[in-house]
Enzyme design. Sequence first.
Site, PDB file in Angstrom:
ATOM      1  N   GLU A  30       0.833  -1.228   0.000  1.00 54.98           N
ATOM      2  CA  GLU A  30       0.000   0.000   0.000  1.00 54.98           C
ATOM      3  C   GLU A  30       0.854   1.258   0.000  1.00 54.98           C
ATOM      4  O   GLU A  30       0.498   2.263   0.621  1.00 54.98           O
ATOM      5  CB  GLU A  30      -0.919   0.011   1.217  1.00 54.98           C
TER       6      GLU A  30
HETATM    7  C1  LIG Z   1       2.468  -9.781   0.320  1.00 53.33           C
HETATM    8  C2  LIG Z   1       2.307  -8.676  -0.652  1.00 53.33           C
HETATM    9  C3  LIG Z   1       1.034  -8.292  -1.045  1.00 53.33           C
HETATM   10  C4  LIG Z   1       0.872  -7.274  -1.992  1.00 53.33           C
HETATM   11  N1  LIG Z   1      -0.392  -6.954  -2.440  1.00 53.33           N
HETATM   12  C5  LIG Z   1      -0.518  -6.101  -3.501  1.00 53.33           C
HETATM   13  C6  LIG Z   1      -1.785  -5.893  -4.119  1.00 53.33           C
HETATM   14  O1  LIG Z   1      -2.807  -6.435  -3.693  1.00 53.33           O
HETATM   15  N2  LIG Z   1      -1.859  -5.083  -5.203  1.00 53.33           N
HETATM   16  C7  LIG Z   1      -0.751  -4.457  -5.715  1.00 53.33           C
HETATM   17  O2  LIG Z   1      -0.866  -3.745  -6.688  1.00 53.33           O
HETATM   18  N3  LIG Z   1       0.467  -4.629  -5.135  1.00 53.33           N
HETATM   19  C8  LIG Z   1       0.619  -5.431  -4.055  1.00 53.33           C
HETATM   20  N4  LIG Z   1       1.847  -5.626  -3.471  1.00 53.33           N
HETATM   21  C9  LIG Z   1       2.989  -4.898  -3.989  1.00 53.33           C
HETATM   22  C10 LIG Z   1       3.411  -3.769  -3.051  1.00 53.33           C
HETATM   23  O3  LIG Z   1       2.469  -2.740  -3.073  1.00 53.33           O
HETATM   24  C11 LIG Z   1       4.828  -3.332  -3.455  1.00 53.33           C
HETATM   25  O4  LIG Z   1       5.715  -4.329  -2.996  1.00 53.33           O
HETATM   26  C12 LIG Z   1       5.201  -1.980  -2.880  1.00 53.33           C
HETATM   27  O5  LIG Z   1       4.430  -0.959  -3.466  1.00 53.33           O
HETATM   28  C13 LIG Z   1       6.678  -1.653  -3.098  1.00 53.33           C
HETATM   29  O6  LIG Z   1       7.074  -1.883  -4.424  1.00 53.33           O
HETATM   30  P1  LIG Z   1       8.332  -2.826  -4.715  1.00 53.33           P
HETATM   31  O7  LIG Z   1       8.180  -4.063  -3.920  1.00 53.33           O
HETATM   32  O8  LIG Z   1       8.484  -2.934  -6.170  1.00 53.33           O
HETATM   33  O9  LIG Z   1       9.565  -2.071  -4.099  1.00 53.33           O
HETATM   34  P2  LIG Z   1      10.377  -0.914  -4.794  1.00 53.33           P
HETATM   35  O10 LIG Z   1       9.461   0.101  -5.351  1.00 53.33           O
HETATM   36  O11 LIG Z   1      11.412  -1.503  -5.683  1.00 53.33           O
HETATM   37  O12 LIG Z   1      11.099  -0.285  -3.523  1.00 53.33           O
HETATM   38  C14 LIG Z   1      12.243  -0.877  -2.889  1.00 53.33           C
HETATM   39  C15 LIG Z   1      12.785   0.120  -1.870  1.00 53.33           C
HETATM   40  O13 LIG Z   1      13.134   1.339  -2.537  1.00 53.33           O
HETATM   41  C16 LIG Z   1      12.403   2.425  -1.998  1.00 53.33           C
HETATM   42  N5  LIG Z   1      12.021   3.338  -3.084  1.00 53.33           N
HETATM   43  C17 LIG Z   1      11.378   3.036  -4.228  1.00 53.33           C
HETATM   44  N6  LIG Z   1      11.167   4.146  -4.962  1.00 53.33           N
HETATM   45  C18 LIG Z   1      11.650   5.169  -4.264  1.00 53.33           C
HETATM   46  C19 LIG Z   1      11.723   6.582  -4.450  1.00 53.33           C
HETATM   47  N7  LIG Z   1      11.206   7.154  -5.536  1.00 53.33           N
HETATM   48  N8  LIG Z   1      12.329   7.338  -3.512  1.00 53.33           N
HETATM   49  C20 LIG Z   1      12.842   6.777  -2.398  1.00 53.33           C
HETATM   50  N9  LIG Z   1      12.811   5.461  -2.151  1.00 53.33           N
HETATM   51  C21 LIG Z   1      12.220   4.660  -3.057  1.00 53.33           C
HETATM   52  C22 LIG Z   1      11.202   1.817  -1.315  1.00 53.33           C
HETATM   53  O14 LIG Z   1      10.693   2.649  -0.270  1.00 53.33           O
HETATM   54  C23 LIG Z   1      11.768   0.500  -0.802  1.00 53.33           C
HETATM   55  O15 LIG Z   1      12.421   0.682   0.419  1.00 53.33           O
HETATM   56  C24 LIG Z   1       2.022  -6.616  -2.507  1.00 53.33           C
HETATM   57  C25 LIG Z   1       3.307  -6.986  -2.080  1.00 53.33           C
HETATM   58  C26 LIG Z   1       3.452  -8.013  -1.186  1.00 53.33           C
HETATM   59  C27 LIG Z   1       4.845  -8.419  -0.785  1.00 53.33           C
END
Ligand SMILES: Cc1cc2nc3c(=O)[nH]c(=O)nc-3n(C[C@H](O)[C@H](O)[C@H](O)COP(=O)(O)OP(=O)(O)OC[C@H]3O[C@@H](n4cnc5c(N)ncnc54)[C@H](O)[C@@H]3O)c2cc1C
Length: 620
Positions: free
Chosen positions: A451
């Site tokens: 989220e």
């Molecule tokens: C169990 C689970 C359930 C989920 N359910 C859903 C769902 O129902 N629907 C859905 O759409 N998604 C879902 N997700 C996805 C979830 O919303 C994402 O994992 C989350 O938004 C973070 O994206 P990412 O994992 O790609 O991490 P990334 O975006 O790659 O981020 C990795 C790290 O980098 C940091 N970061 C990234 N961009 C920036 C920036 N611009 N500036 C500073 N720091 C940054 C982040 O804060 C984090 O610490 C789920 C994930 C999990 C693990």
Amino acid sequence: MSGTAVNNYKADLRAIQFTLYEHLHVEQVFEHETFSHLSREECDATIEQCLRYVNEFTGPLNGPADRVGCVLEGGVTRTPAGFKEAWRKLFELGFMSFPMAVETGGFGGPHAIAVVLEELQSGANTAFNMYPGLTHGAADLIENFALPEDRHRFLPPMTEGRFSGTMCLSEPHAGSDVGATKTRAKQIEGHVYEITGTKCWISAGDHDLTENIIHLVLARIEGAPAGTKGLSLFIVPKIWVNDDGSLGKPNDVVTASIEHKLGIRASATAVLNFGENGGCRGILVGGQANMGMRQMFRMMNGARIAVGVQGLAVASTAYLNALAYARERLQGSSVRHFKDPNAPRVAIIEHADVRRMLLEMKAKVEGMRTLVIKLALHADLAVALKKTDEAKAIYHQGQVDLLTPIVKAYCADQSFRIAELAIQTYGGAGYVNDNPVEQYCRDAKIFSIYEGTNHIQALDLVARKLQEHGGENLRHFLTEIAAFVEAHAGQPGLAAEVRALGEASEALQRAAGALMEFFMGGKIDQVTLVANAFLEAMAEVTIAHLLMQAAMIADGKRSQGDERGDEQSQEDFDFYSGKVMAAKYYVNYVLPGVHAKVGAIIAGDRSPLDVADGGFSSAY
Ligand SMILES: Cc1cc2nc3c(=O)[nH]c(=O)nc-3n(C[C@H](O)[C@H](O)[C@H](O)COP(=O)(O)OP(=O)(O)OC[C@H]3O[C@@H](n4cnc5c(N)ncnc54)[C@H](O)[C@@H]3O)c2cc1C
């Protein structure tokens, strides 16, 4: 049902009732036309019924379901045993539609009560509650933005529990960066589009609880602008739904895999391929192109608050389990008899460090609950006053907007930390899976990630929410604290804590000023560097204010009882004293951290920005 499975869920109804009625006076909503069809008695009965439901149905499934998780076999995703019955019963009792509009089959209940129902459900079984939680969010979005014919087609089966819902934003290369979405939409006819793309980590993305799943999918229509501005939202059923509501053919939505993960294992987290065979159709929400993010934000804001509630819920049951264990576990003797080898063994709750851990958990849990219910009450009043007092309605909505990132991020972070502290309270018994707290800790970790990660929440707070309405929302927030400090400066026994709250709030104001200077000086990277520290400091000031308000009320009630010399039970006296002590603890042990954070924010150190990438380590 659950056979001999043990229900480890624990809730504290007395504490919930205090926050609802003695502190925040949630009953005020029934005076407004929007909620006048309900009463406190009906809401209390619903809360009690919900507690009975979770204790009987979902609580006993929490541990066993975690151990088996979900299974994808032969193209079918199966949820753990007992989930189907719990789902059926949940919709029979109607808790999911409690806050939904009466016209769409809901009860039109206040959010201030709905968040309590959510707390009970998420606390008893976080993984199970993902399925109805997302269904509610998706139905709410459809109710607010879909065309009338689509509302009629999709809402009734979703509120009856025949269909469930999801939110599909994430893609393998587009997590926080939603604007990088690659899923495509090509117009077939009218509002119907062909959808192609892969979405990952979709909670409740596939399962066997319902006859259909309604995915809300962000995609880019051919030729639309790049970034988030060019995203549109589509209703994509797993099985096509005909105009008359009957089920059509499978809609080419294929579950490629489900994740094996740290926690919430009984919530299926799916990789979904849309239109692998060119046969996936989606309906443009509201018939409006490029409005996807605005529409999805409604579901995301609701989900952000819901994640905060999940955090509170897991933290609360972790605390109450640790408390029960601490009352029973005998270990060592009292420090007062440390020279006597024959001194009787005592329950660990008698040791100072265990009491410290318990009071820290209590203060944070009760502070978070008050914050969550207060935000929900603001949301209710914003709706209730819209027609009669626009200025007040704007004020309440402003506080909802300002506090949403704090509810999400603070409750998420603290949930994991409180669950960890609960393990520490148990000792070795907390680390093994005979007791529920290790699962709570695993389950809680996701709250700070999905989220929008907690850093995304912090960016939302410092870059948008502080400035909204020309900074008016923040001004209201700080003015209310200042007024409280002035009114209670002479409170016997609590004056030092009131002063400390005032000083922390002034420090927060200085930090907000420093952020503004960074912005104006073009030091945007400096703002992002300290955003999390600012959010945490603001959360701590918020929680301290709420705990101190509660302490004032509790202090008054326990001394009133004394003065009247009436039959104030020991239980009541202890309850109110606990409230006072929790506030004192938080202000004296947690709140001083605000000054350290504010000091660091203002000092403007740039070491994480200036360190060379190779300076982290030469190891690759
Ligand atoms: C169990 C689970 C359930 C989920 N359910 C859903 C769902 O129902 N629907 C859905 O759409 N998604 C879902 N997700 C996805 C979830 O919303 C994402 O994992 C989350 O938004 C973070 O994206 P990412 O994992 O790609 O991490 P990334 O975006 O790659 O981020 C990795 C790290 O980098 C940091 N970061 C990234 N961009 C920036 C920036 N611009 N500036 C500073 N720091 C940054 C982040 O804060 C984090 O610490 C789920 C994930 C999990 C693990």
